[in-house]
Write a protein that holds these residues in place. Structure first.
Motif, mmCIF file in Angstrom:
data_model
loop_
_atom_site.group_PDB
_atom_site.id
_atom_site.type_symbol
_atom_site.label_atom_id
_atom_site.label_comp_id
_atom_site.label_asym_id
_atom_site.label_seq_id
_atom_site.Cartn_x
_atom_site.Cartn_y
_atom_site.Cartn_z
ATOM 1 N N CYS A 130 -14.931 25.859 41.337
ATOM 2 C CA CYS A 130 -16.227 25.426 40.816
ATOM 3 C C CYS A 130 -16.203 24.670 39.493
ATOM 4 O O CYS A 130 -17.009 23.735 39.311
ATOM 5 N N PRO A 131 -15.379 25.047 38.497
ATOM 6 C CA PRO A 131 -15.471 24.319 37.219
ATOM 7 C C PRO A 131 -15.310 22.808 37.381
ATOM 8 O O PRO A 131 -16.083 22.021 36.809
ATOM 9 N N ALA A 132 -14.331 22.377 38.139
ATOM 10 C CA ALA A 132 -14.125 20.928 38.310
ATOM 11 C C ALA A 132 -15.293 20.292 39.053
ATOM 12 O O ALA A 132 -15.694 19.146 38.749
ATOM 13 N N ILE A 133 -15.861 21.005 40.031
ATOM 14 C CA ILE A 133 -17.007 20.469 40.783
ATOM 15 C C ILE A 133 -18.196 20.280 39.861
ATOM 16 O O ILE A 133 -18.844 19.207 39.845
ATOM 17 N N PHE A 134 -18.512 21.304 39.073
ATOM 18 C CA PHE A 134 -19.693 21.244 38.215
ATOM 19 C C PHE A 134 -19.512 20.202 37.106
ATOM 20 O O PHE A 134 -20.451 19.471 36.760
ATOM 21 N N LEU A 135 -18.295 20.117 36.562
ATOM 22 C CA LEU A 135 -18.049 19.104 35.533
ATOM 23 C C LEU A 135 -18.080 17.694 36.117
ATOM 24 O O LEU A 135 -18.516 16.732 35.459
ATOM 25 N N SER A 136 -17.617 17.560 37.372
ATOM 26 C CA SER A 136 -17.688 16.226 38.007
ATOM 27 C C SER A 136 -19.131 15.818 38.257
ATOM 28 O O SER A 136 -19.443 14.612 38.270
ATOM 29 N N MET A 137 -20.039 16.773 38.460
ATOM 30 C CA MET A 137 -21.470 16.453 38.579
ATOM 31 C C MET A 137 -21.984 15.860 37.268
ATOM 32 O O MET A 137 -22.757 14.897 37.271
ATOM 33 N N ILE A 138 -21.514 16.473 36.141
ATOM 34 C CA ILE A 138 -21.967 15.973 34.832
ATOM 35 C C ILE A 138 -21.389 14.596 34.553
ATOM 36 O O ILE A 138 -22.103 13.619 34.270
ATOM 37 N N PHE A 139 -20.058 14.521 34.633
ATOM 38 C CA PHE A 139 -19.420 13.270 34.225
ATOM 39 C C PHE A 139 -19.586 12.173 35.269
ATOM 40 O O PHE A 139 -19.547 10.973 34.942
ATOM 41 N N GLY A 140 -19.765 12.562 36.550
ATOM 42 C CA GLY A 140 -20.050 11.545 37.569
ATOM 43 C C GLY A 140 -21.388 10.892 37.332
ATOM 44 O O GLY A 140 -21.526 9.654 37.398
ATOM 45 N N ALA A 141 -22.410 11.696 37.050
ATOM 46 C CA ALA A 141 -23.744 11.142 36.751
ATOM 47 C C ALA A 141 -23.716 10.343 35.470
ATOM 48 O O ALA A 141 -24.345 9.265 35.358
ATOM 49 N N LEU A 142 -22.974 10.856 34.481
ATOM 50 C CA LEU A 142 -22.886 10.140 33.200
ATOM 51 C C LEU A 142 -22.170 8.808 33.370
ATOM 52 O O LEU A 142 -22.569 7.777 32.780
ATOM 53 N N LEU A 143 -21.154 8.774 34.207
ATOM 54 C CA LEU A 143 -20.432 7.529 34.465
ATOM 55 C C LEU A 143 -21.334 6.520 35.160
ATOM 56 O O LEU A 143 -21.317 5.317 34.832
ATOM 57 N N MET A 144 -22.133 6.992 36.090
ATOM 58 C CA MET A 144 -23.042 6.082 36.784
ATOM 59 C C MET A 144 -24.067 5.483 35.835
ATOM 60 O O MET A 144 -24.418 4.302 35.926
ATOM 61 N N LYS A 145 -24.536 6.302 34.895
ATOM 62 C CA LYS A 145 -25.516 5.797 33.929
ATOM 63 C C LYS A 145 -24.901 4.744 33.017
ATOM 64 O O LYS A 145 -25.477 3.673 32.799
ATOM 65 N N THR A 146 -23.706 5.034 32.470
ATOM 66 C CA THR A 146 -23.084 4.066 31.560
ATOM 67 C C THR A 146 -22.667 2.810 32.313
ATOM 68 O O THR A 146 -22.769 1.693 31.794
ATOM 69 N N ASN A 147 -22.209 2.973 33.540
ATOM 70 C CA ASN A 147 -21.817 1.810 34.345
ATOM 71 C C ASN A 147 -23.018 0.931 34.657
ATOM 72 O O ASN A 147 -22.945 -0.315 34.611
ATOM 73 N N ARG A 148 -24.130 1.590 34.954
ATOM 74 C CA ARG A 148 -25.352 0.832 35.285
ATOM 75 C C ARG A 148 -25.832 0.035 34.084
ATOM 76 O O ARG A 148 -26.156 -1.161 34.201
ATOM 77 N N ILE A 149 -25.860 0.689 32.897
ATOM 78 C CA ILE A 149 -26.323 -0.015 31.689
ATOM 79 C C ILE A 149 -25.385 -1.157 31.338
ATOM 80 O O ILE A 149 -25.809 -2.264 30.982
ATOM 81 N N SER A 150 -24.090 -0.915 31.458
ATOM 82 C CA SER A 150 -23.106 -1.953 31.121
ATOM 83 C C SER A 150 -23.272 -3.166 32.019
ATOM 84 O O SER A 150 -23.255 -4.318 31.550
ATOM 85 N N ARG A 151 -23.461 -2.928 33.330
ATOM 86 C CA ARG A 151 -23.585 -4.070 34.252
ATOM 87 C C ARG A 151 -24.893 -4.822 34.047
ATOM 88 O O ARG A 151 -24.948 -6.038 34.186
#
Length: 903
Positions: A692-713
């Motif tokens: 679970c720790p990796a799954i839950f952290l990937s939810m955080i950082f996956g969403a955060l990556l999508m947000k930063t990627n979206r703003i950058s593009r």
């Protein structure tokens, strides 16, 4: 050999003559008559006439020798007189006189015939013929010997009872203790008033064990007393896990040189490395003469003297001073005998006998009454009462003397006969003793059935001199045992021997229950005195065969002759790690590893089970983590409620609402995961901790990556460029799901390759056992967390790329802060969690790192929005487009981006 051959011939003659006499007595119904004492020969006795005669056999003198013609004679002098033998004889006289004075048998008068055994079995057997009157077969009379009290020595008793048994004349001993005499098949007419050797041997073993000895040597005489006694002692010592080293056997007739050579062979000419070269306790189960020679040899032999032995004697040595000091035999062994221990049957005072002895005086007690009284007086006071030049000799008194410890048992032996006779006469006279006017009236003329008398002896009961109930068991042994423990003290250095030595009573041993075998041992430790002059139980020189092994060593038992030793061993080092424990399993010995979840004691003699440790709910660290988790859950819940309430406000809409929900969900799960990390690990909880720790952290950082990627593009595209692809909320959720799925695949493979398992582990120098999840630090963990680190680095990169966007889109700055914080957190926790910390805290580190990651993400991303939404609502509205400026192209680009992000 010559002497033994003559004894065998004498036995054969006696047996043949006895059969002849028994046959004639059976045919003619005659009593076997008693002849008078022959005071003109060496067969002296003390005799008093009576209707019934009781015989007595006592060691009045202690030496018998053959004359020039080879005839065995007693050395009848004051120098060879045994004081205790005379006192026992006088005790029998007193008991018979008292019974007559009390009319114990009504009109029947009791007489006695007491003879000197001279401490020699052959001589005693010859004396016993007088009880049977074999040389007067054709004479009739009314006097008969119905029983004999004696003898002192077990060897003498065995010889005499063999003879008396042929004529059904019972022998009741006051001092013979050999276990051999308990054989009712061979000795059916033998009884005793003193405890048998099995109890004495057990008492000796108990005392030695209590005082700290575990290894002893033994000296035994080769006669029946010594052989049976030492076997009983060895058996008792074995029951107490004690070891017997040298087992020395000495003939009762061994010379000084023979004893010295044997002692040197076993205990003198050996090195300290030899088992016989260790240990300083010598147990002696032998007659007084043998014990005396052994101690004397030790005194005169330097090699034996330097061993500083502590001797422990049986009751034959008892409290007899002549064992260590006897001028007649040139014996003075006080130096090596100091601290000598011994056991004697309980010394019971007989006040009336003491008064009787106090009245005795050479002027009133003639040689005719007791042929040995003058010798006793001379031995006692060192003066001849018949010497006219020693005028003051008769003025001495026996009022303050200490009588032999066994006189009470002599009185009890006489009482056995008296009570049996009384019971028998009561039966034959209709229950009234006064009806028996004479022996012939009571016993129908001259018929007296010895076997019938013996049956009455077996059932006799009375109060002894110690006020205990006397009773015999089915072997003819007295039921009960009490012993005094004696210790030889030097009481006054200024006095000369023997006035400077004394046997002190330092304890008692008692058989409490004959059925259960329960005993009671009392030792007055402060009264104990040892060979080196020290006192007290804890100063006793302990006797051990081998020194104790060091920590981490085990014992390999040595062989003593053809038997494995209990206390002799060699020490060998344990092989392997330090959790081996040292103790002996069998005669070979080995080191055993402690069982799981346990560790050895400090001295490596035992294993202690360790208390299982884990992150328990009551631990301080666990409480801290739970408080942090509860606070985090509360904050996330507040954020959820606020976002849902302000769902269509500009700030919430501009924060990518769907991805924010994913972020908040991942953060919430990270906080809740803490409660799985706390508590006793199980296979299921270990699986959750891995997956679970990796799954839950990937939810955080996956969403955060999508947000930063979206703003950058969005911000890095040209003005006229088309709208970037995959920036819609649904697209962002799909990509976030893909990122989370990758983590799920990695975690699932890890679980399949290495299934989760809770286990325990000894940690921190064997002082605790930790319950942990096995393979928590597994290569699968590295793969799983490498993916998380990749997401963190990607977020950091895109955060850096969007650092210069307009102020209205300062969220990218907070996203960058979040990414930087995550890098710092995990770079700090990696060395602590996976390199420099004990396994017990790895779980806590993973839990804390997960929560801090969630808390950093929440703090950097949602605190600014909550601040505006809750505290500055006026700023939570759509702003107008900025005024035209010189850079109209950039203004247009900002407005288009704002519309894109909110739409």
């Amino acid at each position: 050999m010559k002497r033994a051959r003559k004894a065998n011939v004498l036995f054969a003659c006696v047996f043949f003559l006895s059969l002849l006499t028994a046959c004639r007595a059976q045919v003619n119904h005659e009593f076997v008559m008693l002849g008078p004492c022959n005071t003109s020969s060496d067969i002296t006795c003390e005799r008093r006439a009576g209707d019934i005669i009781l015989g007595g056999l006592f060691p009045v003198h202690r030496k018998a020798e053959r004359d020039d013609q080879g005839i065995l004679k007693c050395v009848d002098t004051s120098a060879t007189l045994n004081e205790f033998g005379f006192e026992r004889l006088e005790a029998m006289r007193f008991a018979v006189q008292k019974a007559n004075e009390d009319n114990f048998l009504g009109n029947i008068n009791i007489g006695f015939d007491m003879r000197d055994s001279c401490r020699d079995s052959t001589y005693a057997l010859r004396q016993s013929l007088g009880f049977l009157n074999i040389d007067r077969l054709n004479r009739r009379g009314h006097q008969l010997t119905v029983g004999v009290a004696g003898a002192a020595s077990s060897t003498v008793s065995i010889a005499v009872t063999d003879l008396l048994n042929l004529f059904e004349v019972p022998l009741v001993s006051y001092a013979s203790t050999s276990a051999k005499l308990s054989d009712v098949i061979r000795y059916p007419s033998f009884f005793r008033t003193i405890p048998k050797d099995q109890f004495q041997a057990r008492a000796m073993a108990d005392v030695i064990y209590r005082l700290g000895w575990r290894y002893v040597h033994t000296v035994a005489s080769t006669d029946d007393y010594g052989k049976a006694g030492i076997e009983s002692f060895i058996e008792a010592a074995k029951d107490l896990q004690m070891d017997v080293g040298a087992r020395i056997r000495l003939s009762s007739e061994a010379s000084y040189d023979e004893v010295r050579n044997t002692m040197m062979q076993y205990l003198g000419n050996v090195t300290s490395g030899h088992p016989f070269g260790r240990g300083n306790m010598v147990v002696m189960f032998a007659g007084l003469n043998v014990a005396k020679v052994v101690v004397n040899v030790t005194q005169r032999t330097e090699e034996l003297k330097n061993r500083k032995f502590t001797f422990f004697g049986s009751d034959s040595l008892g409290d007899k001073i002549q064992a260590v000091y006897d001028t007649s035999d040139n014996v003075n062994s006080i130096e090596v005998a100091r601290g000598l221990l011994s056991v004697v049957p309980e010394a019971i005072r007989v006040p009336e006998l003491e008064e009787h002895m106090a009245r005795l005086n050479p002027t009133s007690y003639t040689t005719a009454e007791n042929p040995w009284f003058a010798q006793y007086w001379e031995k006692k006071f060192n003066c001849n009462p018949h010497n006219t030049s020693a005028a003051g000799c008769t003025k001495n008194s026996l009022a303050n003397i200490t009588l032999d410890s066994k006189v009470a048992y002599v009185v009890d032996a006489v009482n056995v006969f008296l009570h049996a006779l009384r019971d028998m006469m009561m039966y034959k006279c209709g229950g009234k003793i006064e009806m028996c006017s004479s022996v012939s009236h009571c016993f129908n003329g001259t018929q007296f059935c010895g076997s019938e008398f013996i049956s009455y002896i077996k059932e006799v009961e009375f109060r002894t001199q110690s006020n205990d109930m006397f009773k015999l068991d089915n072997k003819g042994d007295y039921v009960g045992a009490k012993y005094d423990i004696k210790n030889l003290h030097i009481i006054d250095q200024d006095k000369s021997p023997p006035h400077n030595i004394k046997f002190e009573t330092v304890g008692t041993w008692q058989l409490v229950n004959a059925t259960s075998g329960a005993t009671n041992l009392v030792i007055i430790s402060e009264k104990l005195q040892w060979i080196d002059g020290t006192q007290g139980e804890y100063n006793a020189p302990l006797g051990n065969c081998s020194d104790e092994c060091n920590i981490g060593q085990f014992k390999t038992r040595l062989q003593l002759g053809n038997r494995p030793s209990l206390t002799c061993w060699k020490c060998r080092d344990c092989k392997g790690d330090h959790r081996y424990v040292s103790f002996t399993i069998d005669e070979y010995g080995r080191c055993d590893r402690c069982p799981p979840n346990s560790t050895n004691t400090a001295d490596h003699t035992d294993c202690n089970e360790l208390e299982e440790q884990y992150l328990a709910y009551k631990d301080g660290l666990s409480i801290f983590l739970m408080i942090l988790a509860v606070v985090g859950v509360a904050l996330v819940c507040l954020t959820f409620v606020t976002f849902l309430a302000k769902w269509r406000t500009p700030v919430v809409m501009a924060s990518s609402r769907e991805l924010s929900m994913v972020l908040l969900s991942g953060i919430l799960l990270c906080f809740l995961l803490t409660f799985v990390f706390i508590g006793r690990p199980s296979d299921a909880s270990c699986g959750i901790q891995r997956f679970c720790p990796a799954i839950f952290l990937s939810m955080i950082f996956g969403a955060l990556l999508m947000k930063t990627n979206r703003i950058s593009r969005v911000f890095n595209r040209t003005i006229n460029a088309q709208r970037p692809q995959f920036i819609s909320p649904m697209s962002q959720l799909v990509f976030s799901g893909i990122i989370v799925s990758i983590s799920c695949v990695i975690g699932a493979l890890w679980l399949l390759i290495s299934p989760p398992k809770a286990t325990t582990k000894i940690a921190t120098e064997n002082v605790k056992v930790v319950r942990i999840c096995e393979h928590l630090l597994h290569p699968g963990l590295l793969v799983s967390w490498t993916w998380i680190f990749f997401l963190i680095i990607a977020c950091t990169y895109y955060g850096f790329q969007t650092r210069k966007i307009p102020e209205n889109f300062s969220e990218t700055m907070f996203i960058s802060f979040a990414a930087y914080a995550e890098c710092i957190i995990w770079l700090a926790f990696i060395p602590f969690g996976f390199v420099g910390l004990d396994d017990q805290y790895v779980t806590a580190i993973v839990s804390l790192g997960t929560m801090l990651s969630a808390l950093a993400a929440w703090g950097c991303l949602f605190i600014p929005k909550l601040y505006i939404v809750i505290l500055r609502p006026e700023r939570n509205r759509r702003q107008s487009a900025p005024h035209q400026s010189c850079n109209t192209e950039f203004s247009k680009r900002v407005n288009n981006t704002a519309a894109t992000l909110q739409g």
